[in-house]
Scaffold this motif. Structure first.
Motif, short mmCIF file in Angstrom:
data_model
loop_
_atom_site.label_atom_id
_atom_site.label_comp_id
_atom_site.label_asym_id
_atom_site.label_seq_id
_atom_site.Cartn_x
_atom_site.Cartn_y
_atom_site.Cartn_z
N GLU A 113 5.33 7.18 4.90
CA GLU A 113 5.80 7.18 3.60
C GLU A 113 7.32 7.60 3.34
N ASN A 114 7.99 7.01 2.69
CA ASN A 114 9.43 7.14 2.41
C ASN A 114 9.74 8.56 1.68
N GLU A 115 9.99 9.45 2.06
CA GLU A 115 10.24 11.10 1.55
C GLU A 115 11.83 11.25 1.64
N GLY A 116 12.73 10.26 1.88
CA GLY A 116 13.89 10.49 2.10
C GLY A 116 14.89 10.12 0.84
N SER A 154 17.38 0.64 12.73
CA SER A 154 18.42 1.54 13.57
C SER A 154 18.02 0.76 14.96
N ASN A 155 19.23 1.16 15.91
CA ASN A 155 18.73 0.96 17.31
C ASN A 155 17.45 1.69 17.80
N GLY A 156 16.84 0.51 18.32
CA GLY A 156 15.24 0.86 18.82
C GLY A 156 14.25 1.13 17.83
N VAL A 157 14.67 1.19 16.59
CA VAL A 157 13.72 1.61 15.32
C VAL A 157 13.62 0.20 14.50
N TRP A 158 12.21 -0.22 14.76
CA TRP A 158 11.69 -1.42 13.81
C TRP A 158 10.93 -0.92 12.78
N ILE A 159 10.88 -1.56 11.59
CA ILE A 159 10.16 -1.15 10.56
C ILE A 159 9.76 -2.28 9.69
N THR A 160 8.56 -2.33 9.21
CA THR A 160 7.76 -3.04 8.08
C THR A 160 7.11 -2.49 7.18
N ASP A 177 0.97 -1.37 -0.05
CA ASP A 177 -0.11 0.07 0.08
C ASP A 177 0.92 1.32 -0.01
N GLY A 178 2.18 1.11 -0.12
CA GLY A 178 3.06 2.05 -0.15
C GLY A 178 3.53 2.88 1.19
#
Length: 286
Positions: free
Chosen positions: A162-165, A129-135, A95-96
């Motif tokens: 959303e990924n704006e990086g 990164s340390n303490g940052v979980w993502i899916t 779903d982006g």
């Protein structure tokens, strides 16, 4: 493929692939009998089921001199999550959005951290990164269950973003998961079972494989595929590399599973129903 099979893990496989479809309960004597072909003795089965009970996966009931075990609500939910991944053929559509989980567990609750980490990895989160979980998957329900289980609501932050990086989404995937390793696991599974399926299909057609042999083969098929699959977080199709073997492995698994199913079920039912009276057999049959 690994040779030594963990008793507790095999019991989970039996609950997930068989027992939950037959009233979600099994007599200890039947469970011991079903695990004999995998070289698990009575003591190891009783020890494993005792640990599972203490961990909140199963609950027991006594009837005369017989002990029966069934999945708890927690156990049922875990089996449903597992089944959704095991029997899925195609990756889900994306779903982006990314789901991000951050936590700051206080020192007096530090024993929770390792357990929380295991739960997040099992659910399909990756460590950015340390303490940052993502899916990239919508795991909101699973996250809420985990937070409630450990009572850590005040220490957790959960976002949809959303990924704006400056990193491509595929690069984020590679930063959080070892995609090549996962693909290699699928390759090993395909190598182990592709020709085996063809050979055993012929044996079954010619009446050269017994019900027991089909039960053992199907149980091992599910067991090993499950172990490979749970390293895979279930990444959406849009974020996977072009040479991805997951879909082919899933089709191979499902095709072989269906070939073995009828005879495997026949053997299971024979052992399983031995633990019930004639009246009970009518209510617990699949």
């Amino acid at each position: 493929m690994q040779k030594k099979l963990n008793t507790r893990s095999m019991i989970f496989t039996l609950f997930g692939d068989y027992i939950r479809y037959y009233g979600n309960e099994i007599w200890m004597g039947s469970l011991i009998k079903l695990l004999e072909p995998f070289h698990h003795n009575e003591q190891s089965v009783r020890s494993a089921i005792s640990r599972m009970s203490k961990q909140g996966w199963v609950v027991s009931r006594k009837e005369t001199n017989k002990s029966y075990y069934s999945l708890t609500e927690r156990g049922k939910k875990r089996m449903e999550e597992a089944a959704g991944r095991i029997y899925r053929i195609e990756p889900e559509k994306w779903d982006g959005k990314w789901r991000m989980l951050l936590y700051n567990i206080p020192e007096e609750k530090r024993q929770i951290r390792d357990e929380l980490r295991k739960e997040l990895i099992w659910s399909g989160f990756g460590l950015l990164s340390n303490g940052v979980w993502i899916t990239p998957n919508n795991l909101k329900e699973q996250i809420y269950d985990i937070i409630d289980k450990y009572e850590i609501k005040e220490f957790v932050y959960f976002f949809e973003a959303e990924n704006e990086g400056f990193q491509a989404n595929q690069q984020i995937i590679r930063s959080c998961w070892d995609i090549d390793h996962i693909n290699n696991l699928y390759q090993k599974f395909i190598y182990a079972y592709e020709n085996k399926m063809i050979e055993n299909c012929k044996k079954i057609e010619q009446g050269q494989m017994s019900d027991k042999e089909c039960f053992v083969e199907r149980t091992l098929l599910v067991h090993y595929y499950r172990k490979s699959l749970f390293v895979d977080p279930g990444i959406p199709k849009e974020l996977l590399p072009k040479k991805w073997l997951g879909e082919y492995a899933a089709k191979l698994f499902n095709d072989y599973y269906k070939i073995l199913a009828a005879k495997a079920n026949t053997f299971f039912e024979e052992i399983y129903l031995a633990g019930y009276s004639n009246h009970e057999k009518q209510t617990v049959s699949k």
